[in-house]
Design an enzyme around this catalytic site. Sequence first.
Site, PDB file in Angstrom:
ATOM      1  N   ASP A  10       0.880  -1.155   0.000  1.00 32.21           N
ATOM      2  CA  ASP A  10       0.000   0.000   0.000  1.00 32.21           C
ATOM      3  C   ASP A  10       0.935   1.227   0.000  1.00 32.21           C
ATOM      4  O   ASP A  10       2.114   1.100   0.354  1.00 32.21           O
ATOM      5  CB  ASP A  10      -0.875  -0.044   1.255  1.00 32.21           C
ATOM      6  CG  ASP A  10      -1.676   1.215   1.449  1.00 32.21           C
ATOM      7  OD1 ASP A  10      -2.350   1.634   0.491  1.00 32.21           O
ATOM      8  OD2 ASP A  10      -1.631   1.808   2.551  1.00 32.21           O
ATOM      9  N   LEU A  11       0.437   2.376  -0.399  1.00 31.30           N
ATOM     10  CA  LEU A  11       1.307   3.553  -0.476  1.00 31.30           C
ATOM     11  C   LEU A  11       1.189   4.455   0.759  1.00 31.30           C
ATOM     12  O   LEU A  11       2.110   4.567   1.563  1.00 31.30           O
ATOM     13  CB  LEU A  11       0.973   4.349  -1.748  1.00 31.30           C
ATOM     14  CG  LEU A  11       1.765   5.641  -1.954  1.00 31.30           C
ATOM     15  CD1 LEU A  11       3.240   5.344  -2.185  1.00 31.30           C
ATOM     16  CD2 LEU A  11       1.202   6.434  -3.137  1.00 31.30           C
ATOM     17  N   ASP A  12      -0.015   5.080   0.883  1.00 25.64           N
ATOM     18  CA  ASP A  12      -0.224   6.071   1.946  1.00 25.64           C
ATOM     19  C   ASP A  12      -0.156   5.411   3.318  1.00 25.64           C
ATOM     20  O   ASP A  12      -0.929   4.507   3.611  1.00 25.64           O
ATOM     21  CB  ASP A  12      -1.598   6.740   1.775  1.00 25.64           C
ATOM     22  CG  ASP A  12      -1.700   7.521   0.462  1.00 25.64           C
ATOM     23  OD1 ASP A  12      -0.785   8.301   0.178  1.00 25.64           O
ATOM     24  OD2 ASP A  12      -2.694   7.341  -0.278  1.00 25.64           O
ATOM     25  N   THR A  18       1.751  10.420   3.762  1.00 25.68           N
ATOM     26  CA  THR A  18       0.834  11.355   3.098  1.00 25.68           C
ATOM     27  C   THR A  18      -0.465  11.556   3.872  1.00 25.68           C
ATOM     28  O   THR A  18      -1.245  12.444   3.530  1.00 25.68           O
ATOM     29  CB  THR A  18       0.485  10.846   1.694  1.00 25.68           C
ATOM     30  OG1 THR A  18       0.371   9.439   1.778  1.00 25.68           O
ATOM     31  CG2 THR A  18       1.514  11.234   0.669  1.00 25.68           C
ATOM     32  N   LYS A  46      -8.697   6.356   6.387  1.00 25.26           N
ATOM     33  CA  LYS A  46      -7.500   5.641   5.915  1.00 25.26           C
ATOM     34  C   LYS A  46      -7.874   4.482   5.001  1.00 25.26           C
ATOM     35  O   LYS A  46      -8.691   3.637   5.377  1.00 25.26           O
ATOM     36  CB  LYS A  46      -6.674   5.149   7.104  1.00 25.26           C
ATOM     37  CG  LYS A  46      -5.885   6.273   7.729  1.00 25.26           C
ATOM     38  CD  LYS A  46      -4.878   5.762   8.732  1.00 25.26           C
ATOM     39  CE  LYS A  46      -4.120   6.958   9.321  1.00 25.26           C
ATOM     40  NZ  LYS A  46      -3.360   6.565  10.496  1.00 25.26           N
ATOM     41  N   SER A 115      -2.527   0.496  -4.324  1.00 19.17           N
ATOM     42  CA  SER A 115      -3.040   1.668  -3.608  1.00 19.17           C
ATOM     43  C   SER A 115      -4.382   2.128  -4.155  1.00 19.17           C
ATOM     44  O   SER A 115      -4.637   2.026  -5.357  1.00 19.17           O
ATOM     45  CB  SER A 115      -2.026   2.806  -3.749  1.00 19.17           C
ATOM     46  OG  SER A 115      -2.595   4.042  -3.374  1.00 19.17           O
ATOM     47  N   ALA A 116      -5.217   2.692  -3.275  1.00 13.85           N
ATOM     48  CA  ALA A 116      -6.508   3.249  -3.698  1.00 13.85           C
ATOM     49  C   ALA A 116      -6.332   4.619  -4.349  1.00 13.85           C
ATOM     50  O   ALA A 116      -7.248   5.138  -4.991  1.00 13.85           O
ATOM     51  CB  ALA A 116      -7.414   3.395  -2.478  1.00 13.85           C
ATOM     52  N   LYS A 146     -10.959  -1.209  -1.483  1.00 16.14           N
ATOM     53  CA  LYS A 146     -10.683  -2.112  -0.376  1.00 16.14           C
ATOM     54  C   LYS A 146     -11.861  -1.995   0.610  1.00 16.14           C
ATOM     55  O   LYS A 146     -12.362  -0.876   0.761  1.00 16.14           O
ATOM     56  CB  LYS A 146      -9.378  -1.709   0.338  1.00 16.14           C
ATOM     57  CG  LYS A 146      -8.154  -1.749  -0.586  1.00 16.14           C
ATOM     58  CD  LYS A 146      -6.952  -1.089   0.086  1.00 16.14           C
ATOM     59  CE  LYS A 146      -5.790  -0.962  -0.899  1.00 16.14           C
ATOM     60  NZ  LYS A 146      -4.638  -0.246  -0.367  1.00 16.14           N
ATOM     61  N   GLU A 170       0.089  -3.303   4.673  1.00 14.42           N
ATOM     62  CA  GLU A 170      -1.071  -2.406   4.784  1.00 14.42           C
ATOM     63  C   GLU A 170      -1.164  -1.716   6.134  1.00 14.42           C
ATOM     64  O   GLU A 170      -0.901  -2.330   7.159  1.00 14.42           O
ATOM     65  CB  GLU A 170      -2.357  -3.229   4.615  1.00 14.42           C
ATOM     66  CG  GLU A 170      -3.049  -3.082   3.302  1.00 14.42           C
ATOM     67  CD  GLU A 170      -3.584  -1.701   2.993  1.00 14.42           C
ATOM     68  OE1 GLU A 170      -3.687  -0.866   3.905  1.00 14.42           O
ATOM     69  OE2 GLU A 170      -3.926  -1.458   1.827  1.00 14.42           O
ATOM     70  N   ASP A 171      -1.595  -0.443   6.141  1.00 17.64           N
ATOM     71  CA  ASP A 171      -1.806   0.260   7.414  1.00 17.64           C
ATOM     72  C   ASP A 171      -3.286   0.459   7.729  1.00 17.64           C
ATOM     73  O   ASP A 171      -3.617   0.944   8.807  1.00 17.64           O
ATOM     74  CB  ASP A 171      -1.117   1.633   7.398  1.00 17.64           C
ATOM     75  CG  ASP A 171      -1.805   2.607   6.467  1.00 17.64           C
ATOM     76  OD1 ASP A 171      -2.196   2.200   5.350  1.00 17.64           O
ATOM     77  OD2 ASP A 171      -1.973   3.783   6.848  1.00 17.64           O
TER      78      ASP A 171
HETATM   79  C1  BG6 Z   1      -5.643   5.894   0.116  1.00 22.35           C
HETATM   80  C2  BG6 Z   1      -5.631   6.784   1.336  1.00 22.35           C
HETATM   81  O1  BG6 Z   1      -4.386   5.339  -0.076  1.00 22.35           O
HETATM   82  O2  BG6 Z   1      -6.013   6.635  -1.047  1.00 22.35           O
HETATM   83  C3  BG6 Z   1      -6.979   7.485   1.495  1.00 22.35           C
HETATM   84  O3  BG6 Z   1      -5.360   6.018   2.497  1.00 22.35           O
HETATM   85  C4  BG6 Z   1      -7.319   8.227   0.195  1.00 22.35           C
HETATM   86  O4  BG6 Z   1      -6.909   8.392   2.575  1.00 22.35           O
HETATM   87  C5  BG6 Z   1      -7.297   7.246  -0.976  1.00 22.35           C
HETATM   88  O5  BG6 Z   1      -8.611   8.822   0.292  1.00 22.35           O
HETATM   89  C6  BG6 Z   1      -7.617   7.919  -2.322  1.00 22.35           C
HETATM   90  O6  BG6 Z   1      -6.604   8.822  -2.612  1.00 22.35           O
HETATM   91  P1  BG6 Z   1      -6.662   9.906  -3.779  1.00 22.35           P
HETATM   92  O7  BG6 Z   1      -5.252  10.406  -3.848  1.00 22.35           O
HETATM   93  O8  BG6 Z   1      -7.076   9.204  -5.031  1.00 22.35           O
HETATM   94  O9  BG6 Z   1      -7.648  10.958  -3.367  1.00 22.35           O
HETATM   95 MG    MG Z   2      -2.676   3.238   3.565  1.00 18.82          MG
END
Ligand code: BG6
Ligand code: MG
Length: 216
Positions: A10-12, A18, A46, A115-116, A146, A170-171
């Site tokens: 996962d990224l964030d 971030t 999150k 990542s989402a 997710k 994953e966090d």
């Molecule tokens: C996830 C974050 O990785 O991405 C969420 O944990 C965030 O907080 C989601 O809403 C979507 O991100 P973005 O950059 O497409 O708005």
């Molecule tokens: Mg995350």
Amino acid sequence: MGTIKACIFDLDGVVVDTAKYHYKAWKKLGAELGFDFTLEDNERLKGVSRMDSLNILLEIGKITLTQDEKEFYADKKNNWYKAFIEQMQPDEVLPGAEAFFKAIKNDGYKMALGSASKNAVPILEKTNLLHWFDAVIDGTKTQTAKPNPEVFLLGAKALGFTPAECVVFEDAEAGVEAAINAGMKCVGIGSPKLLAKANLVIEGLHQMTLDKLKHI
Ligand code: BG6
Ligand code: MG
């Protein structure tokens, strides 16, 4: 090498810090809509997609909007968020991330991002991390959020491995569930209480080792 052949990150909150920028941007939007959005509220966002996050924010502020208005505010938040990540530096990569990437790459593991976020690629570029990943699956490539396992299944497929050969990092609770739903092992990053369903929970990638990966 054992059963595990690939790591999906996962990224964030796992690779980069971030979450603070998402929080700042949502807080600004809450203020504009006339209510206070707290750090505690932010925990609920999150791993949640942009539109689902907005819906949670509106529920907290007890505000009802039309679909068009929602799109407008989601865009507005994203523009503020993009301005923050535009300023990001390579030193905002979380401790231990690159050392662990190096260790697994040297040992022959493949790596994917799962990542989402629709902002994943610009963030990986800003922080000089894109070159590590053999595949990048982000919010521009998925239809479902997710805990649906889609993002991780696409990651495994892109790398050419079965789910049983992949470990997810994953966090977010929804992310741990997505990994389990995908039939993958999962390392939780953060609270052992919140992420109890993960196979192993650590504070951050600085606590991860090849040995832990091999024995998961
Ligand atoms: C996830 C974050 O990785 O991405 C969420 O944990 C965030 O907080 C989601 O809403 C979507 O991100 P973005 O950059 O497409 O708005
Ligand atoms: Mg995350």
